[in-house]
Design a protein around this motif. Structure first.
Motif, PDB file in Angstrom:
ATOM      1  N   SER A  48       0.848  -1.198   0.000  1.00 38.01           N
ATOM      2  CA  SER A  48       0.000   0.000   0.000  1.00 38.01           C
ATOM      3  C   SER A  48       0.881   1.245   0.000  1.00 38.01           C
ATOM      4  O   SER A  48       2.088   1.174   0.280  1.00 38.01           O
ATOM      5  N   ALA A  49       0.278   2.376  -0.272  1.00 39.10           N
ATOM      6  CA  ALA A  49       1.013   3.640  -0.214  1.00 39.10           C
ATOM      7  C   ALA A  49       1.556   3.870   1.195  1.00 39.10           C
ATOM      8  O   ALA A  49       2.649   4.421   1.365  1.00 39.10           O
ATOM      9  N   TYR A  50       0.823   3.421   2.205  1.00 35.06           N
ATOM     10  CA  TYR A  50       1.277   3.574   3.584  1.00 35.06           C
ATOM     11  C   TYR A  50       2.496   2.700   3.866  1.00 35.06           C
ATOM     12  O   TYR A  50       3.435   3.124   4.547  1.00 35.06           O
ATOM     13  N   ALA A  66       2.045   9.679   3.143  1.00 37.72           N
ATOM     14  CA  ALA A  66       1.419   8.748   2.200  1.00 37.72           C
ATOM     15  C   ALA A  66       0.809   9.504   1.020  1.00 37.72           C
ATOM     16  O   ALA A  66       0.803   8.988  -0.102  1.00 37.72           O
ATOM     17  N   ASN A  67       0.321  10.732   1.237  1.00 39.77           N
ATOM     18  CA  ASN A  67      -0.259  11.518   0.134  1.00 39.77           C
ATOM     19  C   ASN A  67       0.776  11.770  -0.961  1.00 39.77           C
ATOM     20  O   ASN A  67       0.460  11.724  -2.147  1.00 39.77           O
ATOM     21  N   TYR A  70       1.155   8.522  -2.822  1.00 42.16           N
ATOM     22  CA  TYR A  70       0.015   8.297  -3.717  1.00 42.16           C
ATOM     23  C   TYR A  70       0.180   9.061  -5.031  1.00 42.16           C
ATOM     24  O   TYR A  70      -0.093   8.524  -6.106  1.00 42.16           O
ATOM     25  N   ARG A  71       0.608  10.303  -4.957  1.00 43.31           N
ATOM     26  CA  ARG A  71       0.798  11.100  -6.182  1.00 43.31           C
ATOM     27  C   ARG A  71       1.846  10.469  -7.089  1.00 43.31           C
ATOM     28  O   ARG A  71       1.676  10.389  -8.305  1.00 43.31           O
ATOM     29  N   LEU A  73       2.741   7.283  -7.066  1.00 47.11           N
ATOM     30  CA  LEU A  73       2.203   6.012  -7.566  1.00 47.11           C
ATOM     31  C   LEU A  73       1.233   6.234  -8.721  1.00 47.11           C
ATOM     32  O   LEU A  73       1.236   5.469  -9.691  1.00 47.11           O
ATOM     33  N   ASP A  74       0.402   7.270  -8.629  1.00 53.24           N
ATOM     34  CA  ASP A  74      -0.514   7.588  -9.737  1.00 53.24           C
ATOM     35  C   ASP A  74       0.266   7.878 -11.016  1.00 53.24           C
ATOM     36  O   ASP A  74      -0.095   7.417 -12.098  1.00 53.24           O
ATOM     37  N   ARG A  84      -1.531  -1.491 -10.276  1.00 55.09           N
ATOM     38  CA  ARG A  84      -2.360  -1.439  -9.069  1.00 55.09           C
ATOM     39  C   ARG A  84      -3.172  -2.715  -8.981  1.00 55.09           C
ATOM     40  O   ARG A  84      -3.854  -3.093  -9.936  1.00 55.09           O
ATOM     41  N   ASN A  89      -6.074  -2.717  -2.998  1.00 54.25           N
ATOM     42  CA  ASN A  89      -5.678  -1.319  -2.906  1.00 54.25           C
ATOM     43  C   ASN A  89      -4.178  -1.229  -2.627  1.00 54.25           C
ATOM     44  O   ASN A  89      -3.731  -0.554  -1.714  1.00 54.25           O
ATOM     45  N   TYR A  91      -0.018  -1.963  -4.639  1.00 51.31           N
ATOM     46  CA  TYR A  91       0.737  -1.775  -5.876  1.00 51.31           C
ATOM     47  C   TYR A  91       1.878  -2.783  -5.973  1.00 51.31           C
ATOM     48  O   TYR A  91       2.403  -3.229  -4.957  1.00 51.31           O
TER      49      TYR A  91
END
Length: 152
Positions: A48-50, A66-67, A70-71, A73-74, A84, A89, A91
Motif C-alpha cells: 500500500s502507499a502507507y 502517504a499523500n 500516492y501522487r 504512484l498515480d 495497481r 488497494n 501496488y
C-alpha cells in the motif's frame, strides 16, 4: 494459450528500465520518485502507499507522507512502471515497464502473494467483449482470487 513474451527486469536493471520509461514519457526521474520505486520493488507482495511511505521514511530518517507517495504512484501507474492490484488497494512494480499490455493477477487470499501473468488471448477476448457492448475499455484489470500453491 497466447503468452506474452518480454524481458523481465530485476534489481538495479529494473530501476534503470523504470527511469528510462518515465523519462521517455516526458517526466523527470527525481530522487524521491526513485526512492518510492525502489521501496515498492523491494516488497515481495503488493504494498500500500502507507507501506511504501513507511519504508521510505525509515530509509530517509524523516517522515514521508502517504499523500506524496500516492501522487507518485498515480504517475507511475500512468507511465506503466507500477500496476495497481485493485482488490487489495496495493501496488506492485512492473517488471517490464518498457512493454505496455494488459495484465492478469492471481491473488492468494491466504498469504497475499500476487502473481502477474500475461495472456494476450484472454485480455483480447475481454476487450472484445467490452467493445461488443459499446464499452470502450481503457485498461482492463483482471484479478483471480484464490489460494497459491504454497497455501493450497
Amino acid at each position: 494459450m497466447a503468452i506474452h513474451d518480454h524481458h523481465e527486469h530485476a534489481g538495479n536493471d529494473l530501476t534503470r528500465a523504470a527511469q528510462t520509461t518515465l523519462e521517455k514519457s516526458g517526466e523527470q526521474w527525481t530522487s524521491m520518485r526513485e526512492r518510492v520505486f525502489e521501496a515498492l520493488a523491494g516488497f515481495d507482495k503488493p504494498a500500500s502507499a502507507y507501506d511504501i511511505a513507511e519504508a521510505v521514511s525509515k530509509a530517509e530518517g524523516r517522515r514521508v507522507a502517504a499523500n506524496s507517495v500516492y501522487r507518485i504512484l498515480d504517475l507511475f501507474v500512468g507511465a506503466n512502471l507500477v500496476r495497481r492490484v485493485e482488490s487489495a488497494n496495493a501496488y506492485v512494480a512492473n517488471a517490464h515497464p518498457d512493454c505496455l499490455h494488459d495484465c492478469i493477477f492471481l491473488v492468494c487470499d491466504s498469504c497475499g502473494q500476487t502473481t502477474h501473468i500475461d495472456d494476450d488471448a484472454i485480455t483480447k477476448t475481454v476487450r472484445s467483449a467490452a467493445k461488443n457492448t459499446g464499452f470502450s475499455p481503457v485498461r482492463p484489470v483482471i484479478e483471480v482470487r484464490g489460494k497459491c500453491a504454497d497455501c493450497d
